[in-house]
Design a protein around this motif. Structure first.
Motif, PDB file in Angstrom:
ATOM      1  N   GLU A  23       0.839  -1.206   0.000  1.00  0.00           N
ATOM      2  CA  GLU A  23       0.000   0.000   0.000  1.00  0.00           C
ATOM      3  C   GLU A  23       0.876   1.259   0.000  1.00  0.00           C
ATOM      4  N   THR A  24       1.905   1.253   0.833  1.00  0.00           N
ATOM      5  CA  THR A  24       2.819   2.399   0.888  1.00  0.00           C
ATOM      6  C   THR A  24       3.524   2.589  -0.446  1.00  0.00           C
ATOM      7  N   ILE A  25       3.980   1.477  -1.017  1.00  0.00           N
ATOM      8  CA  ILE A  25       4.697   1.572  -2.292  1.00  0.00           C
ATOM      9  C   ILE A  25       3.784   2.088  -3.395  1.00  0.00           C
TER      10      ILE A  25
ATOM     11  N   MET B 185       1.255   4.077  -2.948  1.00  0.00           N
ATOM     12  CA  MET B 185       1.063   5.516  -2.704  1.00  0.00           C
ATOM     13  C   MET B 185       2.214   6.320  -3.327  1.00  0.00           C
ATOM     14  N   ILE B 186       3.414   5.810  -3.179  1.00  0.00           N
ATOM     15  CA  ILE B 186       4.583   6.536  -3.698  1.00  0.00           C
ATOM     16  C   ILE B 186       4.632   6.456  -5.233  1.00  0.00           C
ATOM     17  N   ASP B 187       4.410   5.248  -5.750  1.00  0.00           N
ATOM     18  CA  ASP B 187       4.569   5.028  -7.195  1.00  0.00           C
ATOM     19  C   ASP B 187       3.427   5.609  -8.015  1.00  0.00           C
TER      20      ASP B 187
ATOM     21  N   LEU C  36       2.652  10.247  -3.709  1.00  0.00           N
ATOM     22  CA  LEU C  36       2.996  10.577  -2.324  1.00  0.00           C
ATOM     23  C   LEU C  36       4.450  11.018  -2.277  1.00  0.00           C
TER      24      LEU C  36
END
Lengths: 452, 89
Positions: A9-11, A13-15, A19
């Motif tokens: 989920e974090t990745i 958001m960044i990709d 983010l």
């Protein structure tokens, strides 16, 4: 224990959802650089900035690499230059801007803020000289940003300064007309300016700040937009809760980066600014968040309410995630820097009047708005006065960053490139405000009770 | 220092073996592995201990990223703190 879902989920958001950390801004006090000899003063300014910010960009890049989170900008803010330069025996303040610019280039940062003056109640000699130098300073430099605070809730509005800034904005556009008046994109007129803002063009290192400090601005309109796509049609309670949770996550990351940068640079951590700062990239727009709440086009009826909810929920979510919150903290609505705002302005739904209403409930003000080149200085001053009144009465920061694009007419586009984006030239009212602006003097500070 | 290694890409023979060999080459201990293959798309997350690594962390990020490019995979190495910050109270 972290699970794979959290990590992915974090990745994502960044990709995919843009983010990022929008800026790490180092605030540097230049109060000890004052010197009667202007040349010596400039040398001291250059040396001090270069010494303090020597490792800023490298540290930012190291953190970026190790944590895998983009840090878009590394910037510097300094003591309002009118105070530093005031003791110099000189009439010309442009060299101080040039010294700031050279230091920014040496340090590798992409903006330096603080060619500023605080004149909410009146002008000192240094304030007058600095304001007079703004058009030339912005024309001669590449990275310097300028701001002038012309009002506050405690002092009222300095209408002489409002009138002067209308003329200065026109002169800055004229002086940079070979670049479509780009100098105006680096000039902000504030009411209730904050001392620890990490975002440009309005950043300066306030007089109540310490010697050197690290402030971080987070971002994440794309992440909020994506989260709201998961709650289509749900009541506003759910919308607010979703925004809060997302803002919490985004801010926790900002806090981590701020602490890491502060410890690696050996500079105290100041604040995290909880702003939703859009970029011109598709999927990183505040306007699209408002539209996701159910508005056909940003700027239509309901936009102010949607923005009020968004702004409040971002703060509520972010406040718990950070040890110290400050700066501007709220949703930004810069027209040229937001793909959805650009589209809404081009089709005519988003107008300056609606933007003014929106600034009553969000950070920060009429931001990055292009208007026709023949807009008079008086009209620009009157726009500033309106916006300052919103800030003064509501005890909040408001600002105007407006570009009267030389030679441009309504409907033309001003292309600035990069994070500054492109601005559709928007119409202003044709009726004159000249006699209003010509009065000068001060609008008294408002009552802080009997509020209705 | 703990880090998270994420590997994604089209499933082929020897992805896990290749990545683990690389990590051991840099003296990195694998603490946990979670892996799925969905419609031919490979996703693996690893928790690793990089405190005894024989290369700088920034360099490790680059070396593993380059190895990924070589194998047509996306490999990223990130400090665990960022995930903790976002997902743990």
């Amino acid at each position: 224990m972290l699970n794979q879902k959290n990590i992915l989920e974090t990745i994502e958001m960044i990709d995919k959802q843009h983010l990022d950390i929008r800026t790490i801004t180092m605030g540097i006090s230049l109060r000890d650089c004052a010197h009667p000899d202007a040349k010596r003063c400039c040398e001291k300014i250059y040396d001090k900035i270069c010494k303090k910010a020597e490792n800023l960009v490298k540290t930012g890049e190291d953190i970026e690499r190790e944590f895998g989170i983009p840090i878009v900008n590394k910037r510097i803010s300094v003591t309002p230059m009118s105070m530093v330069a005031e003791s110099c025996e000189t009439e010309d303040y442009v060299p101080f801007a040039v010294a700031m610019d050279s230091a920014a280039k040496s340090c590798g940062v992409n903006f330096i803020g603080g060619f500023s003056a605080l004149v909410q109640k009146g002008f000192t000699i240094g304030d007058r000289k600095l304001i007079a130098a703004i058009p030339e300073a912005l024309a001669q430099t590449e990275f310097v940003c300028s701001s002038v605070n012309i009002g506050s809730t405690r002092a009222g509005i300095n209408m002489d300064a409002v009138a002067e800034m209308g003329r200065i904005i026109k002169a800055t556009a004229e002086r940079t007309k070979d670049r479509q008046g780009l100098g105006c994109a680096k000039l902000v007129v504030f009411c209730n300016a904050v001392e620890d803002n990490p975002f440009m063009a309005g950043a300066f290192h306030g007089v109540g700040e310490g010697e050197c400090v690290i402030n971080v601005g987070v971002s994440g309109p794309g992440v909020v937009y994506h989260a709201l796509q998961g709650v289509k049609g749900a009541p506003f309670d759910v919308v607010a809760e979703t925004v809060k949770k997302t803002a919490f996550q985004v801010t926790r990351m900002g806090q981590l980066v701020a602490r890491e940068a502060s410890s690696r640079l050996g500079v105290p951590f100041g604040i995290v600014d909880l702003s939703l700062a859009p970029t011109p990239a598709i999927g990183d727009s505040v306007a699209r968040i408002l539209e996701e709440m159910g508005l056909e086009v940003c700027g239509t009826h309901g936009t102010t309410a949607a923005l009020a909810l968004l702004n409040d929920a971002v703060k509520k979510g972010g406040v718990m995630a950070s040890g110290h919150v400050g700066g501007l903290s709220g949703a930004f609505i810069p027209v040229s820097e937001d793909e959805g705002m650009i589209a809404a302005a081009r089709e005519g739904t988003l107008t300056i009047d609606k933007l003014e209403a929106m600034t009553c409930v969000c950070s920060v003000g009429l931001d990055m708005i292009a208007v026709p080149g023949d807009t008079s200085a008086d009209t620009i001053s009157a726009i500033i006065a309106d916006e300052a009144a919103v800030g003064m009465v509501n005890s909040k920061t408001t600002a105007v960053r407006i570009i009267p694009v030389p030679g441009a007419k309504v409907g033309d586009m001003m292309e600035m490139g990069g994070l500054l984006g492109s601005a559709p030239v928007m119409p202003v009212h044709a009726a004159s405000s000249a006699a209003f602006i010509a009065r000068g003097g001060r609008i008294p500070a408002p009552l802080q009770s009997l509020k209705n | 220092m703990r880090a998270i290694v994420t590997v994604t890409g089209k499933d082929t023979v020897g992805i896990i073996g290749g990545v683990c060999t690389r990590l051991s080459h840099y003296n990195i201990n694998i603490l946990d592995i979670s892996q799925t293959v969905l419609q031919g798309y490979f996703t693996m997350t690893m928790v690793v201990d990089a405190s005894q690594a024989n290369v700088e962390f920034g360099e490790l990020v680059k070396l593993m990223g380059d190895y990924g490019t070589e194998r047509h995979l996306s490999i990223r190495v990130q400090r665990e703190d960022i995930f903790d910050a976002m997902h743990k109270l």
